[in-house]
Write an enzyme that holds these catalytic residues in place. Structure first.
Site, mmCIF file in Angstrom:
data_model
loop_
_atom_site.group_PDB
_atom_site.id
_atom_site.type_symbol
_atom_site.label_atom_id
_atom_site.label_comp_id
_atom_site.label_asym_id
_atom_site.label_seq_id
_atom_site.Cartn_x
_atom_site.Cartn_y
_atom_site.Cartn_z
ATOM 1 C CD1 TRP A 299 11.034 56.077 -1.935
ATOM 2 C CD2 TRP A 299 10.127 55.528 -3.822
ATOM 3 N NE1 TRP A 299 9.956 56.334 -1.823
ATOM 4 C CE2 TRP A 299 9.306 56.402 -2.903
ATOM 5 C CE3 TRP A 299 9.632 55.344 -5.234
ATOM 6 C CZ2 TRP A 299 7.829 56.594 -3.420
ATOM 7 C CZ3 TRP A 299 8.568 55.792 -5.656
ATOM 8 C CH2 TRP A 299 7.526 56.264 -4.788
ATOM 9 C CG ASN A 334 0.016 71.043 -15.160
ATOM 10 O OD1 ASN A 334 0.905 70.988 -14.101
ATOM 11 N ND2 ASN A 334 -0.975 70.224 -15.093
ATOM 12 C CD1 TRP A 352 7.897 60.531 -2.904
ATOM 13 C CD2 TRP A 352 8.125 62.596 -2.978
ATOM 14 N NE1 TRP A 352 7.617 60.857 -1.732
ATOM 15 C CE2 TRP A 352 7.722 62.255 -1.760
ATOM 16 C CE3 TRP A 352 8.013 63.949 -3.234
ATOM 17 C CZ2 TRP A 352 7.557 62.944 -0.578
ATOM 18 C CZ3 TRP A 352 8.145 64.893 -1.937
ATOM 19 C CH2 TRP A 352 7.717 64.400 -0.712
#
Length: 470
Positions: A299, A334, A352
């Site tokens: 990442w 959502n 993440w």
């Protein structure tokens, strides 16, 4: 009756009805006491002394205490380490057993094991009941007797197993006992202060849950499938924080949803069970990818990119509006959670786990299982996750789910004057158009932090390490 006296330990189940542990205690003891512990092992790790979740719990406890007092009991509230407070209180009250509802988080399971061991040394039993899930443990398994890792077959097995007994109401009648020291201390006494719950429209407690549920089931439950993806309209239930802290019963929600034939919303409740199961059976997901091969992804180390995302200044209006909604209210729609998670991981290339941590700090409804599951889904590292090559286009998502830009203008007011045709990508306006409405990109609103098409190619290259031969 098996016991003369018992203690019910409330945790994330702050109601006095349809409560499995409370029902079990009332059925197995002549007199029951009720307690809640403001656990310093949890509270001391919070980043702020003005935490909306602690405020929500505190207000919900006041309502729960009043309900229990009306039955002759009341709450005994402690502030300290639960692993020490529960055994000490049980001994002080002289109870034969402690009853609590199951928790599926690794730290909570370790806490309960320590409490059970301490109680056992005193000759006191510790009983746990399934309450926050419809099914747990080995109740829903594959034909090979293994936990599921894909949602659809799990859902099919869940539905096939379901009977009316699984969502029947637990009766909570019996003899309550009142301690000399019942009642809920002021927030200040546990080192916390009040927050803006009233301002942002969050009503805690069983009454708050009831009001939301009645509003949803009487007007939107059966239309949820058509309404749920559009953040500018009132389409969802807003019950997530109440489900998180148990001020509403999952069994009541399932009963009503089945009766109404609201399959789309029922799927959301089944997803909740699914993520509880994943966390319970695969605890490595806390801090690691569910799929081990995804742990090899490299990442980006990009602090300024992370900050821009957190603060809602990425230059992508719907992403920024969503992140500002989170900062303002502690809640996010959502559909927007999926969009901003995809943007962080696949447009910005950021781990993440950093997004998961930010949500954990900001969300009023933070639930480890759902938060982890959602983030790993978006990052394609989790069970039954979105394939890594399916990358949300933030502009297309904006055009599809906020077509008139109403949600964007609500949370990004500096774009209020931008015409509809540019609201999703204001950098596409010419300089003269920008000057005409007084919105200069790069001055009044950020230019895009990345080019989506280029970022998409970089993401596909980043994920090639996990690409399997076809």
């Amino acid at each position: 009756m098996n016991h003369e006296k018992a203690l019910v330990w409330f945790r994330r189940d702050l109601r006095d009805h349809d409560h499995a542990a409370l029902s079990a205690a009332l059925s197995n003891a002549r007199h029951i006491y009720c307690t809640f512990v403001f656990d310093t092992d949890i509270l001391d790790a919070l980043p702020s002394r003005r935490d909306r979740r602690v405020h929500f719990i505190h207000a919900s406890l006041i309502e729960l205490d009043a309900a229990l007092r009306s039955r002759g009991g009341g709450l005994i509230v402690r502030h300290g380490r639960a692993v020490e407070e529960i055994p000490a209180l049980a001994a002080q009250l002289g109870v034969a057993a402690v009853f609590a509802n199951c928790d599926y988080e690794p730290e909570a399971k370790a806490r309960d094991a320590a409490v059970a061991a301490s109680l056992r040394q005193q000759g006191i039993a510790f009983h746990t009941s399934k309450d926050q899930a419809i099914f747990d443990g080995d109740e829903v398994l594959t034909q090979a007797g293994k936990p599921f890792s894909v949602f659809t077959p799990y859902k099919n097995a869940w539905l096939k197993r379901l009977t009316p007994a699984d969502h029947a109401e637990w009766r909570c009648t019996g003899q309550y006992a009142a301690s000399e020291k019942i009642g809920v201390p002021a927030l200040e006494h546990i080192g916390f202060g009040t927050t803006d719950l009233d301002t942002i429209g969050v009503r805690p407690g069983m009454s708050g849950a009831r009001a939301l549920w009645d509003d949803f089931r009487n007007g939107r439950l059966t239309r949820y499938g058509a309404l749920r993806d559009f953040p500018a309209i009132k389409g969802v239930s807003y019950l997530s924080v109440h489900l998180r802290f148990g001020t509403v019963s999952i069994r009541e929600l399932v009963r009503t949803t089945l009766a109404e034939g609201a399959d789309t919303w029922l799927n959301e409740l089944i997803w909740r069970d699914f993520y509880f199961m994943i966390l319970d059976r695969f605890p490595h997901v806390v801090g690691q990818a569910f799929k081990p091969e995804y742990g090899a992804i490299r990442w980006k180390e990009w602090p300024t990119g992370l900050s821009a995302w957190q603060e809602g200044r990425t230059g992508y209006p719907l992403v920024d509006a969503a992140m500002r909604q989170l900062k303002h209210s502690g809640w996010m729609h959502n559909r927007l959670r999926m969009i901003v998670a995809s943007f962080l991981t696949k447009d910005l290339g950021i781990d993440w786990r950093l997004g998961e941590r930010h949500f954990a700090e900001q969300l009023n409804d933070f639930d480890l299982s759902a938060n982890n599951g959602g983030w790993q889904w978006a990052a394609s590292t989790g069970c039954d996750a979105q394939p890594y090559f399916r990358i949300f286009n933030p502009v297309t998502q904006s055009e599809n789910f906020d077509p008139e830009g109403k949600f964007i203008r609500r949370y990004v007011p500096e774009l209020a004057a931008v015409p509809d045709k540019f609201i999703h990508a204001p950098w596409r306006m010419g300089r003269l158009e920008q000057e005409a409405i007084g919105v200069i990109i790069g001055r009044d609103y950020p230019a895009p932090i990345v080019d989506h098409a280029q970022a998409r190619e970089e993401t596909l290259a980043r994920y090639v390490i996990v690409k399997k031969p076809i």
